[in-house]
Design a protein around this motif. Structure first.
Motif, PDB file in Angstrom:
ATOM      1  N   SER A  11     -25.612  13.346  17.196  1.00  0.00           N
ATOM      2  CA  SER A  11     -26.075  13.066  18.568  1.00  0.00           C
ATOM      3  C   SER A  11     -25.047  13.509  19.599  1.00  0.00           C
ATOM      4  N   HIS A  16     -31.088  18.227  14.916  1.00  0.00           N
ATOM      5  CA  HIS A  16     -30.270  17.123  14.400  1.00  0.00           C
ATOM      6  C   HIS A  16     -30.101  17.258  12.886  1.00  0.00           C
ATOM      7  N   HIS A  23     -23.185   5.876   6.922  1.00  0.00           N
ATOM      8  CA  HIS A  23     -23.292   5.930   8.389  1.00  0.00           C
ATOM      9  C   HIS A  23     -23.024   4.525   8.947  1.00  0.00           C
ATOM     10  N   THR A  68     -23.079  11.488  11.326  1.00  0.00           N
ATOM     11  CA  THR A  68     -23.655  12.473  10.402  1.00  0.00           C
ATOM     12  C   THR A  68     -22.773  13.726  10.321  1.00  0.00           C
ATOM     13  N   SER A  79     -22.271   7.359  17.438  1.00  0.00           N
ATOM     14  CA  SER A  79     -21.578   6.842  16.253  1.00  0.00           C
ATOM     15  C   SER A  79     -20.254   7.574  16.037  1.00  0.00           C
ATOM     16  N   GLU A 122     -24.409   2.832  11.082  1.00  0.00           N
ATOM     17  CA  GLU A 122     -25.590   2.005  11.372  1.00  0.00           C
ATOM     18  C   GLU A 122     -25.967   1.134  10.163  1.00  0.00           C
TER      19      GLU A 122
HETATM   20  P1  13P Z   1     -25.544  10.621  14.474  1.00  0.00           P
HETATM   21  O1  13P Z   1     -25.167  10.608  15.910  1.00  0.00           O
HETATM   22  O2  13P Z   1     -24.443  10.156  13.570  1.00  0.00           O
HETATM   23  O3  13P Z   1     -26.073  11.947  14.073  1.00  0.00           O
HETATM   24  O4  13P Z   1     -26.689   9.545  14.260  1.00  0.00           O
HETATM   25  C1  13P Z   1     -27.924   9.621  14.911  1.00  0.00           C
HETATM   26  C2  13P Z   1     -28.923   8.786  14.266  1.00  0.00           C
HETATM   27  O5  13P Z   1     -30.037   8.669  14.698  1.00  0.00           O
HETATM   28  C3  13P Z   1     -28.508   8.099  13.066  1.00  0.00           C
HETATM   29  O6  13P Z   1     -29.509   7.367  12.561  1.00  0.00           O
END
Ligand code: 13P
Ligand code: SF4
Length: 336
Positions: free
Chosen positions: A71, A53, A227, A244, A159, A229
């Motif tokens: 992800s 990751h 991001h 990301t 995301s 989140e």
């Molecule tokens: P991404 O899918 O954007 O890589 O995010 C995963 C994650 O854990 C972000 O905190």
């Protein structure tokens, strides 16, 4: 046992170190290089693939990865990959996703305690209770959840594709779990109404809009990426919002002089290797779960073929449907 930093290992890792030297100090390289050499040799013997990751530290990201990504990218790669063994350098839900999509493979997570505050915020019983409270609404579930929660869901999202997944259902209202901030971001990008859950990422919820405004005043002209989140007041201050990998692609397209990535700290170091002329400036926050994955633990996982992820067959079968529905939808653009 790992060998010392011999002249042979120095020669073998010389070109790699040339690429990463401005993000990994000399003294650290002498510790990392023998581990990187041993891991790369053992992964060939084991026919293993190392999936990494974007939040892994630079020596993992640049030293041992066969594939790196967000992800969604990890899930897509895990679904189509060959080989007997996957080592997931990420957190538990990512390894579970790989196992669900490749049940015949051995999927290793170098530290089983690498969790996620979002995954810990909701259970399968919570999803059933939500469905009872909102009969008929489809459940869209962020991949940062357990297999049990995915099994209770209609479709997953990441995301990178959350807006597209929500809109793919062709309904006016959905249950969206468990990240309230990703949910608020999705709600700002679509007409579909979202019933949300109060989960949050312990890393991204710590950023604030006030912090970003102060930061911008210290670095006029800086390009700020965040991001989804992050809380809404942070996203309002950002020039770009994306997953990301979307952030990494965006840096390559826009090529700003100075960048702040409002996300986990290791991202900037990993991207800086590709763009040595761009200045990456904090703030960032560390994810304690991601940081449990280290080179010694990756090597130990390959040596012992453990800890391996197992998902009960009935849960895996239902969770797989939610993941496959997501993979059929694909990846959408992020917001400029
Ligand atoms: P991404 O899918 O954007 O890589 O995010 C995963 C994650 O854990 C972000 O905190
Ligand atoms: Fe979970 Fe946040 Fe860590 Fe990502 S950064 S794994 S969402 S706690």
């Amino acid at each position: 046992m790992t060998s010392a930093f011999t002249a042979e290992i120095e020669r073998e890792t010389h070109d790699l170190y040339d690429r990463v030297r401005h993000v990994i100090p000399d003294v650290e390289w002498s510790v990392h290089a023998p581990l990187i050499s041993a891991i790369n040799q053992l992964k060939r013997e084991r026919k293993a693939l190392i999936l990494v990751h974007n939040y892994m530290t630079p020596e993992i990201f640049h030293g041992v990865a066969d594939y790196s990504g967000d992800s969604l990218g990890l899930a897509q790669f895990g679904a189509r990959t060959e080989g007997d063994v996957i080592v997931m350098c990420g957190v538990h839900f990512m390894a579970e996703t790989a196992k669900i999509l490749s049940p015949e493979k051995t999927v290793l997570l170098p530290d089983l305690q690498a969790g996620c505050s979002l995954a810990a915020s909701i259970t399968g019983a919570d999803v059933r209770a939500l469905r009872a409270r909102h009969p008929g609404l489809p459940v869209v579930t962020y991949v940062n959840t357990s297999a049990e929660v995915k099994a209770e869901s209609d479709i997953c999202c990441t995301s990178a594709n959350a807006v597209q997944v929500v809109e793919s259902l062709g309904v006016d209202k959905v249950i969206f779990i468990p990240d309230q901030f990703l949910g608020q971001y999705v709600a700002s990008q679509t007409k579909v109404e979202l019933v949300m859950w109060e989960g949050a990422c312990e890393v991204h919820e710590r950023f604030s809009g006030a912090e970003l405004r102060e930061f911008r005043s210290m670095h006029p002209g800086i390009h700020v990426m965040a991001h989804p989140e992050c809380p809404d007041d942070v996203l309002q201050e950002a020039d770009y919002v994306g997953s990301t990998s979307a952030m990494i692609d965006h840096v390559g397209k826009v090529h700003p002089k100075q960048v702040a990535m409002i996300t986990e700290c290791s991202m900037a170091g990993n991207v800086a290797v590709e763009f040595p002329d761009i200045e990456f400036i904090q703030p960032c926050n560390l994810c304690p779960h991601m940081k449990r994955i280290t080179l010694p633990r990756i090597l130990a996982a390959l040596e012992t073929l453990s800890p391996a992820i197992d998902v009960p067959a009935d849960i895996a079968q239902r969770a797989r449907l939610s993941l496959e529905r997501m993979l059929a939808v694909g990846r959408s653009a992020a917001r400029d």
